[in-house]
Enzyme design. Structure first.
Site, PDB file in Angstrom:
ATOM      1  N   SER A 127       0.836  -1.195   0.000  1.00 33.47           N
ATOM      2  CA  SER A 127       0.000   0.000   0.000  1.00 33.47           C
ATOM      3  C   SER A 127       0.870   1.244   0.000  1.00 33.47           C
ATOM      4  O   SER A 127       1.995   1.235   0.543  1.00 33.47           O
ATOM      5  CB  SER A 127      -0.854  -0.031   1.274  1.00 33.47           C
ATOM      6  OG  SER A 127      -1.414   1.237   1.497  1.00 33.47           O
ATOM      7  N   TYR A 151      -1.894  -0.540  10.694  1.00 29.96           N
ATOM      8  CA  TYR A 151      -2.174  -1.177   9.399  1.00 29.96           C
ATOM      9  C   TYR A 151      -1.001  -0.960   8.451  1.00 29.96           C
ATOM     10  O   TYR A 151      -0.470  -1.909   7.861  1.00 29.96           O
ATOM     11  CB  TYR A 151      -3.467  -0.613   8.790  1.00 29.96           C
ATOM     12  CG  TYR A 151      -3.604  -0.935   7.320  1.00 29.96           C
ATOM     13  CD1 TYR A 151      -3.812  -2.248   6.892  1.00 29.96           C
ATOM     14  CD2 TYR A 151      -3.475   0.060   6.343  1.00 29.96           C
ATOM     15  CE1 TYR A 151      -3.898  -2.550   5.534  1.00 29.96           C
ATOM     16  CE2 TYR A 151      -3.569  -0.235   4.996  1.00 29.96           C
ATOM     17  CZ  TYR A 151      -3.778  -1.541   4.597  1.00 29.96           C
ATOM     18  OH  TYR A 151      -3.851  -1.841   3.255  1.00 29.96           O
ATOM     19  N   LYS A 155       1.967  -3.639   6.785  1.00 27.28           N
ATOM     20  CA  LYS A 155       2.378  -3.786   5.379  1.00 27.28           C
ATOM     21  C   LYS A 155       3.893  -3.577   5.243  1.00 27.28           C
ATOM     22  O   LYS A 155       4.568  -4.296   4.509  1.00 27.28           O
ATOM     23  CB  LYS A 155       1.630  -2.773   4.499  1.00 27.28           C
ATOM     24  CG  LYS A 155       0.145  -3.039   4.373  1.00 27.28           C
ATOM     25  CD  LYS A 155      -0.124  -4.263   3.531  1.00 27.28           C
ATOM     26  CE  LYS A 155      -1.599  -4.558   3.395  1.00 27.28           C
ATOM     27  NZ  LYS A 155      -1.883  -5.839   2.775  1.00 27.28           N
TER      28      LYS A 155
END
Ligand code: NAD
Ligand code: UFG
Length: 349
Positions: A127, A151, A155
């Site tokens: 991302s 989050y 990643k």
């Protein structure tokens, strides 16, 4: 026709279901592993309706090592596309353990099973949130990383793990080295043009596009624009919105690249998947109003914590090394979102 088998984790989800369509239409055999924690099996029925082909489906959590190993033994995939993960930024701040467990530990189990099965080709859903804040709003792959929420950090950690796996193979001069593409998505929106598959968020959407669509259809009363005092031309946040079908085509090109001469000696490389152009929140609302003919009721609200003013991709590396570029524009993204929303006002039921 290509008879290779691709194992798709998270294949029942928003992006995964669109990837299944492209893979099946390109002649791949598709095996989906999804625990349905954030999706419905109906998405895969729709994939079959679009393509006339059925992906194999296992309702399995990727952290269930034995079950996953059994699937690899039975299906013999050559490559994995790894979409499975939790993705809500706010929830990740409230429940960091859940996110690290599901996303990071899940990937450790997956890569362990892959190594034992000698399957070492992987396309990973990363991302743009892995990037740190930058004075230049156009992000290039070599910009410093610095995710600012659990989050995003999950990643970034996974990217580190995958780079380390690849480096270990390089150091050991492995005969069968890891070949990994880390695809850093910007803001995926839109839906398949059939209107049969699309984004079906649980509860009230966190992201702009599904929120606007639900206001337009009357499910939600009013959009809050999070800040109109950013240093952007109209004061609202700018993002690089990318049509989900363009995005998943990037995965097909990545599989081709992993099988090409350039990855002969293995490697782990990151690629931005974005259009290279940003639109503001007000521009998105305007585009939506033009396509739907419906007014979008909105108010100006305070900035959302953690939001950047402006963020868009430099997609040149993906063009050069994956031979990929977008084909669809904002009008297509809005038209296809609206088509999905009007045909499925309650999502998948
Ligand atoms: P999604 O929630 O629609 O799809 C993810 C799928 O993974 C769901 O079907 C869910 O049930 C499944 N899943 C989650 N944890 C699992 C587990 N432990 N075992 C098996 N299945 C599991 O999300 P999406 O929008 O399709 O995103 C796919 C991937 O792309 C995610 O990894 C996400 O972080 C990443 N990504 C998404 C965006 C975005 O804006 N949609 C942006 C950047 C990156
Ligand atoms: N916004 C609003 N109101 C809303 C929702 C969003 O004004 O109700 C604004 C945001 O402030 C931002 C823009 O719309 O300026 C886009 O916000 P999104 O929540 O749609 O997307 P983000 O760029 O914040 O984040 C998304 C995903 C992340 C992903 C990131 C980059 O949520 O998971 O894109 O890929 F990592």
């Amino acid at each position: 026709m290509n008879a290779k088998t691709i194992l798709v984790t998270g294949g029942a989800g928003y992006i995964g279901s669109h990837a299944c369509v492209e893979l099946l239409q390109d002649g791949f055999k598709v095996v989906v592993v999804d625990n349905l924690s954030n999706s419905k099996i109906e998405s895969l029925n729709r994939v079959q309706q679009i393509t006339g082909k059925k992906p194999s489906f296992y309702q399995t959590d990727i952290r269930d090592k034995q079950a996953l190993a059994d699937i690899f033994a039975k299906e013999s995939p050559t490559t994995v596309i790894h979409f499975a993960g939790l993705k809500a930024v706010g929830e990740s701040c409230d429940k960091p353990q859940l996110y690290y467990n599901n996303n990071v530990y899940g990937t450790l189990v997956l890569t362990d099973v892959m190594m034992h099965a000698n399957v070492k080709q992987l396309v990973f859903s990363s991302s743009a949130t892995v990037y740190g804040e930058s004075s230049c709003p156009q992000y290039t792959e070599n910009f410093p990383l610095g995710a600012i929420n659990p989050y995003g950090r999950s990643k970034a950690m996974i990217e580190d793990i995958l780079r380390d796996l690849s480096a270990a193979d390089r150091n050991n001069q492995s005969k069968y080295p890891w070949k990994i593409a880390l695809l850093r998505y910007f803001n995926p929106i839109g839906a398949h043009e059939s209107g049969l598959i699309g984004e079906d968020p649980n509860g009230i959407p966190n992201n702009l596009m599904p929120y606007v669509a639900q206001v337009a259809i009357g499910k939600l009363k009013q959009l809050s624009i999070f800040g109109n005092d950013y240093p952007t031309p109209d004061g609202t946040g700018i993002r690089d919105y990318i049509h989900v079908v363009d995005l998943v085509k990037g995965h097909i090109n990545a599989i081709a690249a992993l099988n090409s001469e350039s990855y002969k000696c293995g490697g782990c490389n990151a690629y931005n998947l974005g259009t290279g152009k940003g639109y503001s929140v007000l521009e998105i609302i305007d585009a939506f109003q033009k396509v739907t003919g419906k007014p979008i009721n909105y108010k100006i609200a305070p900035r959302r914590s953690g939001d950047l003013a402006e963020c868009f991709a430099n997609p040149e590396l993906a063009l050069k090394e994956l031979n990929w570029k977008v084909e669809k524009d904002l009008h297509d993204m809005v038209t296809d979102t609206w088509n999905w929303q009007t045909k499925n006002p309650q999502g998948y039921i």
